[in-house]
Scaffold this active site. Structure first.
Site, PDB file in Angstrom:
ATOM      1  N   ARG A   1      19.423 -31.312  -2.636  1.00  0.00           N
ATOM      2  CA  ARG A   1      18.248 -31.603  -1.798  1.00  0.00           C
ATOM      3  C   ARG A   1      18.142 -33.095  -1.526  1.00  0.00           C
ATOM      4  O   ARG A   1      18.388 -33.919  -2.408  1.00  0.00           O
ATOM      5  CB  ARG A   1      16.958 -31.141  -2.485  1.00  0.00           C
ATOM      6  CG  ARG A   1      16.850 -29.647  -2.674  1.00  0.00           C
ATOM      7  CD  ARG A   1      15.434 -29.278  -3.119  1.00  0.00           C
ATOM      8  NE  ARG A   1      15.380 -27.923  -3.647  1.00  0.00           N
ATOM      9  CZ  ARG A   1      15.106 -27.619  -4.913  1.00  0.00           C
ATOM     10  NH1 ARG A   1      14.836 -28.572  -5.796  1.00  0.00           N
ATOM     11  NH2 ARG A   1      15.083 -26.368  -5.308  1.00  0.00           N
TER      12      ARG A   1
ATOM     13  N   LYS B   1      15.709 -13.365 -16.504  1.00  0.00           N
ATOM     14  CA  LYS B   1      16.003 -14.073 -17.757  1.00  0.00           C
ATOM     15  C   LYS B   1      14.863 -13.800 -18.723  1.00  0.00           C
ATOM     16  O   LYS B   1      13.699 -13.749 -18.291  1.00  0.00           O
ATOM     17  CB  LYS B   1      16.040 -15.586 -17.503  1.00  0.00           C
ATOM     18  CG  LYS B   1      17.380 -16.107 -17.062  1.00  0.00           C
ATOM     19  CD  LYS B   1      17.403 -17.622 -17.130  1.00  0.00           C
ATOM     20  CE  LYS B   1      17.344 -18.196 -15.740  1.00  0.00           C
ATOM     21  NZ  LYS B   1      17.231 -19.607 -15.596  1.00  0.00           N
TER      22      LYS B   1
ATOM     23  N   ASN C   1      11.459 -14.511 -16.699  1.00  0.00           N
ATOM     24  CA  ASN C   1      11.615 -15.371 -15.516  1.00  0.00           C
ATOM     25  C   ASN C   1      12.530 -14.646 -14.531  1.00  0.00           C
ATOM     26  O   ASN C   1      13.728 -14.554 -14.755  1.00  0.00           O
ATOM     27  CB  ASN C   1      12.225 -16.717 -15.953  1.00  0.00           C
ATOM     28  CG  ASN C   1      12.409 -17.679 -14.797  1.00  0.00           C
ATOM     29  OD1 ASN C   1      12.128 -17.339 -13.628  1.00  0.00           O
ATOM     30  ND2 ASN C   1      12.905 -18.863 -15.086  1.00  0.00           N
TER      31      ASN C   1
ATOM     32  N   ARG D   1       7.001 -16.495 -15.698  1.00  0.00           N
ATOM     33  CA  ARG D   1       7.062 -17.698 -14.875  1.00  0.00           C
ATOM     34  C   ARG D   1       6.805 -17.275 -13.436  1.00  0.00           C
ATOM     35  O   ARG D   1       7.482 -16.378 -12.919  1.00  0.00           O
ATOM     36  CB  ARG D   1       8.434 -18.344 -14.979  1.00  0.00           C
ATOM     37  CG  ARG D   1       8.474 -19.572 -14.112  1.00  0.00           C
ATOM     38  CD  ARG D   1       9.860 -20.086 -13.877  1.00  0.00           C
ATOM     39  NE  ARG D   1       9.744 -21.251 -13.017  1.00  0.00           N
ATOM     40  CZ  ARG D   1      10.515 -21.479 -11.965  1.00  0.00           C
ATOM     41  NH1 ARG D   1      11.476 -20.641 -11.649  1.00  0.00           N
ATOM     42  NH2 ARG D   1      10.329 -22.546 -11.232  1.00  0.00           N
TER      43      ARG D   1
ATOM     44  N   ASP E   1      27.105 -31.621  -8.627  1.00  0.00           N
ATOM     45  CA  ASP E   1      27.016 -31.751 -10.079  1.00  0.00           C
ATOM     46  C   ASP E   1      27.206 -33.205 -10.480  1.00  0.00           C
ATOM     47  O   ASP E   1      28.215 -33.837 -10.148  1.00  0.00           O
ATOM     48  CB  ASP E   1      28.101 -30.869 -10.731  1.00  0.00           C
ATOM     49  CG  ASP E   1      27.879 -30.722 -12.219  1.00  0.00           C
ATOM     50  OD1 ASP E   1      27.921 -31.757 -12.930  1.00  0.00           O
ATOM     51  OD2 ASP E   1      27.648 -29.595 -12.671  1.00  0.00           O
TER      52      ASP E   1
ATOM     53  N   ARG F   1      27.986 -34.609 -13.184  1.00  0.00           N
ATOM     54  CA  ARG F   1      29.186 -34.942 -13.966  1.00  0.00           C
ATOM     55  C   ARG F   1      30.379 -35.211 -13.053  1.00  0.00           C
ATOM     56  O   ARG F   1      31.130 -36.160 -13.266  1.00  0.00           O
ATOM     57  CB  ARG F   1      29.536 -33.803 -14.926  1.00  0.00           C
ATOM     58  CG  ARG F   1      28.661 -33.780 -16.146  1.00  0.00           C
ATOM     59  CD  ARG F   1      28.779 -32.478 -16.871  1.00  0.00           C
ATOM     60  NE  ARG F   1      28.226 -31.382 -16.080  1.00  0.00           N
ATOM     61  CZ  ARG F   1      27.898 -30.201 -16.578  1.00  0.00           C
ATOM     62  NH1 ARG F   1      28.099 -29.942 -17.841  1.00  0.00           N
ATOM     63  NH2 ARG F   1      27.373 -29.270 -15.806  1.00  0.00           N
TER      64      ARG F   1
ATOM     65  N   GLU G   1      10.662 -24.865 -21.040  1.00  0.00           N
ATOM     66  CA  GLU G   1       9.671 -24.169 -20.209  1.00  0.00           C
ATOM     67  C   GLU G   1       9.286 -22.821 -20.820  1.00  0.00           C
ATOM     68  O   GLU G   1       8.133 -22.410 -20.748  1.00  0.00           O
ATOM     69  CB  GLU G   1      10.224 -23.992 -18.795  1.00  0.00           C
ATOM     70  CG  GLU G   1      10.296 -25.328 -18.066  1.00  0.00           C
ATOM     71  CD  GLU G   1      11.170 -25.303 -16.825  1.00  0.00           C
ATOM     72  OE1 GLU G   1      10.630 -25.086 -15.755  1.00  0.00           O
ATOM     73  OE2 GLU G   1      12.392 -25.513 -16.949  1.00  0.00           O
TER      74      GLU G   1
ATOM     75  N   HIS H   1       8.295 -27.828 -11.062  1.00  0.00           N
ATOM     76  CA  HIS H   1       8.712 -28.154 -12.439  1.00  0.00           C
ATOM     77  C   HIS H   1       7.467 -28.390 -13.291  1.00  0.00           C
ATOM     78  O   HIS H   1       7.516 -29.102 -14.295  1.00  0.00           O
ATOM     79  CB  HIS H   1       9.566 -29.439 -12.512  1.00  0.00           C
ATOM     80  CG  HIS H   1      10.893 -29.350 -11.850  1.00  0.00           C
ATOM     81  ND1 HIS H   1      11.464 -30.407 -11.172  1.00  0.00           N
ATOM     82  CD2 HIS H   1      11.786 -28.337 -11.758  1.00  0.00           C
ATOM     83  CE1 HIS H   1      12.628 -30.044 -10.695  1.00  0.00           C
ATOM     84  NE2 HIS H   1      12.855 -28.785 -11.028  1.00  0.00           N
TER      85      HIS H   1
HETATM   86  P1  AMP Z   1      19.675 -28.540 -15.024  1.00  0.00           P
HETATM   87  O1  AMP Z   1      19.291 -28.201 -13.614  1.00  0.00           O
HETATM   88  O2  AMP Z   1      18.529 -29.079 -15.839  1.00  0.00           O
HETATM   89  O3  AMP Z   1      20.429 -27.457 -15.728  1.00  0.00           O
HETATM   90  O4  AMP Z   1      20.716 -29.772 -14.918  1.00  0.00           O
HETATM   91  C1  AMP Z   1      21.932 -29.661 -14.243  1.00  0.00           C
HETATM   92  C2  AMP Z   1      22.496 -31.063 -14.049  1.00  0.00           C
HETATM   93  O5  AMP Z   1      22.698 -31.667 -15.333  1.00  0.00           O
HETATM   94  C3  AMP Z   1      23.849 -31.085 -13.344  1.00  0.00           C
HETATM   95  O6  AMP Z   1      23.849 -32.079 -12.342  1.00  0.00           O
HETATM   96  C4  AMP Z   1      24.800 -31.478 -14.449  1.00  0.00           C
HETATM   97  O7  AMP Z   1      25.876 -32.220 -13.963  1.00  0.00           O
HETATM   98  C5  AMP Z   1      23.927 -32.343 -15.314  1.00  0.00           C
HETATM   99  N1  AMP Z   1      24.514 -32.503 -16.641  1.00  0.00           N
HETATM  100  C6  AMP Z   1      24.665 -31.573 -17.597  1.00  0.00           C
HETATM  101  N2  AMP Z   1      25.327 -32.110 -18.658  1.00  0.00           N
HETATM  102  C7  AMP Z   1      25.590 -33.395 -18.341  1.00  0.00           C
HETATM  103  C8  AMP Z   1      26.259 -34.476 -18.990  1.00  0.00           C
HETATM  104  N3  AMP Z   1      26.797 -34.338 -20.184  1.00  0.00           N
HETATM  105  N4  AMP Z   1      26.323 -35.668 -18.350  1.00  0.00           N
HETATM  106  C9  AMP Z   1      25.803 -35.806 -17.115  1.00  0.00           C
HETATM  107  N5  AMP Z   1      25.171 -34.837 -16.457  1.00  0.00           N
HETATM  108  C10 AMP Z   1      25.065 -33.650 -17.051  1.00  0.00           C
END
Ligand code: AMP
Length: 397
Positions: A241, A15, A8, A92, A283, A285, A384, A181
């Site tokens: 976005r 990756k 990828n 990919r 993010d 979190r 994926e 996706h």
């Molecule tokens: P991805 O693009 O699939 O890697 O997802 C990234 C998103 O997942 C980010 O917004 C992270 O804050 C969220 N994420 C990862 N771990 C957690 C968690 N334990 N609780 C809430 N959100 C999470």
């Protein structure tokens, strides 16, 4: 020997995973970063061995692929003796346009079409093609397969993929909804049917909630609708976005802020979503921990994001004429029990019932709805790379 290498490529990264398809286990995974810039490096992880990390100049993706193959065959840290132990390479690729609608063995025509689609995937397709050509140079004679992020969305019927704009734009420029996706939606919708022991033509809604986010509706793993469009900007509220907006908003901001369309599109792609609404972070979190402390911007962002997801799920139930299962996947979907609960609570009038204890889990395939829920709800980790490896095996067997 039944090892598939999955590659990828991004504009400055590569990756990879080497997967043993006899038992679908990952033998090695690696990341090459900072290709073509100072500090190029490769890190390879092999279960049970210390990480292998080298920093060395890599001027392009050909150099990067060379180091990937060296790492895989390294006498001490590698996992294979020679490239003969790789049966094929799966790549990919973001965009196949309307000409490449399925995973395909790479030949000159395929490369030409990937190039024709640079306009549709300007950030990814050039890097994806560089990755293919780098593997062709470093591993001559090896079969390469392209797996497109748009394939799943190509299953949509015309009524779902057409924008209601003059039809000539579709005819001239292939402007339509493609969905992204796709490899994840394909994998998760199929795994949901397998894991949940559902009927082969089950109606499944997949919520891929990560930094990028999208929902799909499928019947028997075939896409009926998916929320991203010509580009990944359409649909849900994402990390940065905006998802759906009235297109007139762009003109309005251009006029008021004296910006051009590219600047405003950049704002919609990179400064909106959770980040734009909360003013805190992209993010999830960070936004949630601010929400827990009573931050108003965080609440606003969280509410708009979850409301949009709920609305799409409702719409897709109608598009499917029912729903057998809903699956949550990707970073937020797999890790955030609170968001899964918020969304499912809104669906309770339909008889959707989450089981709190079952839902108290992260990153593991599991039924999380109660036994008397009208629709089964699953946590279903996406993979994926494995989907790409499966497609590569299917086409090269
Ligand atoms: P991805 O693009 O699939 O890697 O997802 C990234 C998103 O997942 C980010 O917004 C992270 O804050 C969220 N994420 C990862 N771990 C957690 C968690 N334990 N609780 C809430 N959100 C999470």
């Amino acid at each position: 020997m039944n090892n598939i290498l999955v590659v990828n490529c991004g504009s400055s990264s590569l990756k990879y995973q080497l997967i043993n398809m006899d038992n679908e286990s990952v033998i090695a995974k690696g990341l090459v970063e900072r290709i073509g810039i100072d500090g190029s490096n490769i890190t390879q992880k092999v279960p049970g061995k210390p990480d292998y990390k080298i920093e060395t100049p890599m001027k392009d993706h050909v150099d990067a692929a060379n180091h990937m193959f060296k790492a895989l065959t390294d006498p001490t840290n590698g996992v294979i003796k020679s490239l003969d132990e790789i049966s094929a390479i799966g790549h990919r690729v973001l965009h196949g346009g309307i000409k490449l609608t399925e995973s395909v063995l790479v030949d000159q025509h395929v490369k030409d079409v990937i190039k024709e689609c640079f306009d549709l995937g300007p950030l990814h397709n050039p890097a994806n093609l560089m990755g293919i050509e780098a593997c062709e140079k470093n591993a001559p004679g090896k079969k390469n397969v392209a797996v497109f992020d748009t394939t799943f969305g190509m299953g949509m019927e015309e009524k779902a993929y057409l924008y209601a704009i003059p039809y000539e734009y579709y005819e001239k420029y292939s402007i339509r909804r493609y969905g992204f996706h796709g490899t994840s939606h394909m994998f998760v919708s199929r795994e949901t049917i397998k894991f949940g022991n559902l009927k082969p033509d089950a109606k499944v809604i997949v919520c891929h909630l990560g930094n990028g986010a999208s929902v799909s509706a499928s019947i028997g793993g075939k896409c009926v609708d998916t929320s991203m469009g010509l580009t990944p900007l359409e649909g849900l509220v994402m990390g940065t976005r905006s998802g759906d907006v009235d297109p007139a908003v762009l003109q309005f901001i251009c006029n008021k802020e004296k910006k051009d369309i590219n600047e405003v599109l950049n704002i919609l792609n990179k400064k909106s979503g959770l980040l734009g609404l909360s003013g805190i972070s992209s993010d999830c979190r960070d936004v949630e921990s601010a929400y827990d402390k009573g931050d108003k911007g965080a609440k606003r962002a969280f509410d708009v994001m979850t409301y949009r997801i709920e609305k799409y799920i409702g719409a897709y139930m109608v598009a499917l004429g029912g729903c057998d299962a809903i699956s949550f996947t990707a970073g937020i979907g797999e890790n955030d029990k609170g968001i899964r609960e918020t969304i499912c609570n809104q669906l309770s009038f339909l008889g959707v019932k989450l089981d709190k204890e079952r839902n108290n889990i992260r990153g593991e395939a599991r039924l999380i709805s109660a036994d008397d829920s009208s629709i089964k709800v699953f946590l279903m980790p996406t993979n994926e790379e494995l989907m790409i490896a499966r497609e590569t095996l299917r086409l090269t067997k």
